[in-house]
Design an enzyme around this catalytic site. Structure first.
Site, PDB file in Angstrom:
ATOM      1  N   ASN A 141       1.387   4.453   0.308  1.00  0.00           N
ATOM      2  CA  ASN A 141       0.964   3.540  -0.770  1.00  0.00           C
ATOM      3  C   ASN A 141       0.073   2.475  -0.140  1.00  0.00           C
ATOM      4  O   ASN A 141       0.566   1.601   0.562  1.00  0.00           O
ATOM      5  CB  ASN A 141       2.208   2.901  -1.406  1.00  0.00           C
ATOM      6  CG  ASN A 141       1.847   1.782  -2.364  1.00  0.00           C
ATOM      7  OD1 ASN A 141       0.737   1.747  -2.901  1.00  0.00           O
ATOM      8  ND2 ASN A 141       2.777   0.871  -2.587  1.00  0.00           N
TER       9      ASN A 141
ATOM     10  N   LYS B 160      -1.443   0.090  -1.519  1.00  0.00           N
ATOM     11  CA  LYS B 160      -1.443  -1.196  -2.242  1.00  0.00           C
ATOM     12  C   LYS B 160      -2.891  -1.654  -2.477  1.00  0.00           C
ATOM     13  O   LYS B 160      -3.743  -0.811  -2.703  1.00  0.00           O
ATOM     14  CB  LYS B 160      -0.641  -2.252  -1.482  1.00  0.00           C
ATOM     15  CG  LYS B 160       0.707  -1.742  -0.997  1.00  0.00           C
ATOM     16  CD  LYS B 160       1.614  -2.843  -0.564  1.00  0.00           C
ATOM     17  CE  LYS B 160       2.824  -2.252   0.104  1.00  0.00           C
ATOM     18  NZ  LYS B 160       3.953  -3.134   0.091  1.00  0.00           N
TER      19      LYS B 160
ATOM     20  N   HIS C 156       6.647   0.201  -9.022  1.00  0.00           N
ATOM     21  CA  HIS C 156       6.761  -0.361  -7.664  1.00  0.00           C
ATOM     22  C   HIS C 156       7.291  -1.792  -7.769  1.00  0.00           C
ATOM     23  O   HIS C 156       7.002  -2.496  -8.742  1.00  0.00           O
ATOM     24  CB  HIS C 156       5.385  -0.334  -6.984  1.00  0.00           C
ATOM     25  CG  HIS C 156       5.466  -0.682  -5.528  1.00  0.00           C
ATOM     26  ND1 HIS C 156       5.534  -1.980  -5.086  1.00  0.00           N
ATOM     27  CD2 HIS C 156       5.527   0.099  -4.430  1.00  0.00           C
ATOM     28  CE1 HIS C 156       5.626  -1.975  -3.761  1.00  0.00           C
ATOM     29  NE2 HIS C 156       5.633  -0.729  -3.337  1.00  0.00           N
TER      30      HIS C 156
ATOM     31  N   GLU D  95       6.391  -4.442  -6.512  1.00  0.00           N
ATOM     32  CA  GLU D  95       5.357  -5.466  -6.700  1.00  0.00           C
ATOM     33  C   GLU D  95       4.910  -5.510  -8.164  1.00  0.00           C
ATOM     34  O   GLU D  95       4.528  -6.559  -8.676  1.00  0.00           O
ATOM     35  CB  GLU D  95       4.190  -5.220  -5.735  1.00  0.00           C
ATOM     36  CG  GLU D  95       4.602  -5.602  -4.316  1.00  0.00           C
ATOM     37  CD  GLU D  95       3.996  -4.770  -3.211  1.00  0.00           C
ATOM     38  OE1 GLU D  95       2.972  -4.108  -3.434  1.00  0.00           O
ATOM     39  OE2 GLU D  95       4.573  -4.766  -2.093  1.00  0.00           O
TER      40      GLU D  95
ATOM     41  N   GLU E   3      13.435   1.803  -2.871  1.00  0.00           N
ATOM     42  CA  GLU E   3      12.772   0.814  -2.034  1.00  0.00           C
ATOM     43  C   GLU E   3      13.457  -0.541  -2.197  1.00  0.00           C
ATOM     44  O   GLU E   3      13.162  -1.284  -3.149  1.00  0.00           O
ATOM     45  CB  GLU E   3      11.298   0.689  -2.437  1.00  0.00           C
ATOM     46  CG  GLU E   3      10.516   1.969  -2.272  1.00  0.00           C
ATOM     47  CD  GLU E   3       9.044   1.686  -2.040  1.00  0.00           C
ATOM     48  OE1 GLU E   3       8.517   2.202  -1.047  1.00  0.00           O
ATOM     49  OE2 GLU E   3       8.434   0.951  -2.813  1.00  0.00           O
TER      50      GLU E   3
ATOM     51  N   GLY F 265       7.422  -4.435   3.261  1.00  0.00           N
ATOM     52  CA  GLY F 265       6.413  -5.289   3.875  1.00  0.00           C
ATOM     53  C   GLY F 265       7.001  -6.423   4.692  1.00  0.00           C
ATOM     54  O   GLY F 265       6.292  -7.362   5.062  1.00  0.00           O
TER      55      GLY F 265
ATOM     56  N   SER G  72       9.265  -0.634   5.128  1.00  0.00           N
ATOM     57  CA  SER G  72       8.960  -0.806   6.554  1.00  0.00           C
ATOM     58  C   SER G  72       9.220   0.447   7.392  1.00  0.00           C
ATOM     59  O   SER G  72       9.691   0.345   8.527  1.00  0.00           O
ATOM     60  CB  SER G  72       9.714  -2.011   7.117  1.00  0.00           C
ATOM     61  OG  SER G  72       9.357  -3.185   6.401  1.00  0.00           O
TER      62      SER G  72
END
Ligand code: PEP
Length: 249
Positions: A10, A12, A99, A101, A171, A177, A210
């Protein structure tokens, strides 16, 4: 026989059109030795503006590819949104939905995510459905309550053939991240629990948070983890593919 591993990247909001072309100049020779490995499925998810060079590079290498988000209506007065018919012209195979985010920065609700999942399935595309708890939710003992809500709202109105077509990506928000990875046991516990909740032994469940070469082997060796959804380490072909070569040892 060893299990099939899904290695999905991904990007991003990274990699412009020209950077995507450059990525594939490096990716193609690096991936060549792995291309015939039937136990590996590589996928890349790029920003909308990089989908054209991504589609060219992905088709050349025989990998799956897609977008990181989509709107559920096919067209209309939705300024700034991108529809599924628009993405289908790029021959994408998958779309990331929900996701963290999108959930936390752009405040996408479970209801909107469920509508997106259904619209993507109706278009014959595989949704990669992300779910996971925040640190606060984990520390207050609410991990499984939160994930049950996220998963059930996305799949409860679907028929089994649709539920199986989704690729699930656990996730934990606190591991995305941050450089902080869930331990293999923590990730396995949730993936095994998810498989039971989803009610199908064969669904594909990825872990994301990560993942990199140095922790790939222990995570990907867990029984209920079928692969990784990778952010930071997917931006360079070497660090991305190293995840699979490290797993293989
Ligand atoms: C992600 O973007 O889905 C992700 C897991 O990011 P990272 O690997 O950088 O934690």
């Amino acid at each position: 026989m060893s299990k099939k591993i899904y290695l999905y990247g991904n990007w991003k909001m990274n990699n412009t059109y020209s950077e995507t072309e450059k990525f594939f100049e490096e990716f193609t020779p690096a991936y060549a030795p792995l291309k015939a490995d039937a136990n590996l499925e590589v996928g890349i998810f790029a920003p909308f503006t990089s989908l054209w060079p991504l589609s060219q590079g992905a088709k050349k290498n025989g990998i799956v590819f897609g977008a990181q988000n989509v709107y559920y209506e096919p067209k209309g007065a939705f300024t700034g949104e991108i529809s599924i018919p628009m993405l289908k012209e790029y021959d994408i195979t998958h779309i990331i939905i929900g996701h963290s985010e999108r959930r936390h920065i752009f405040l996408e609700s479970d209801e909107v995510i469920a509508k997106k999942v259904k619209a993507v399935l109706d278009a014959g595309i595989s949704p990669v459905l992300c779910y996971g708890e925040t640190l606060e939710e984990r520390e207050s003992g609410n991990t499984f309550t939160v994930m049950e809500r996220q998963l059930k709202s996305a799949i409860s109105s679907l028929i089994p053939a649709e539920v199986n077509k989704i690729i699930y990506a656990y996730e934990p928000v606190w591991a995305i991240g941050t450089g902080k990875t869930a331990t293999p046991d923590q990730a396995e516990e949730v993936c095994a629990w998810s498989r039971k909740l989803i009610g199908d032994d064969k669904v594909v469940i990825l872990y994301g948070g990560s993942v990199k070469g140095s922790n790939a082997k222990e995570l990907l060796s867990m029984k209920d983890i079928d692969g990784a959804l990778v952010g930071g380490a997917s931006l360079k072909p070497a660090s991305f593919l190293e995840i699979y070569t490290a797993y293989k040892g």
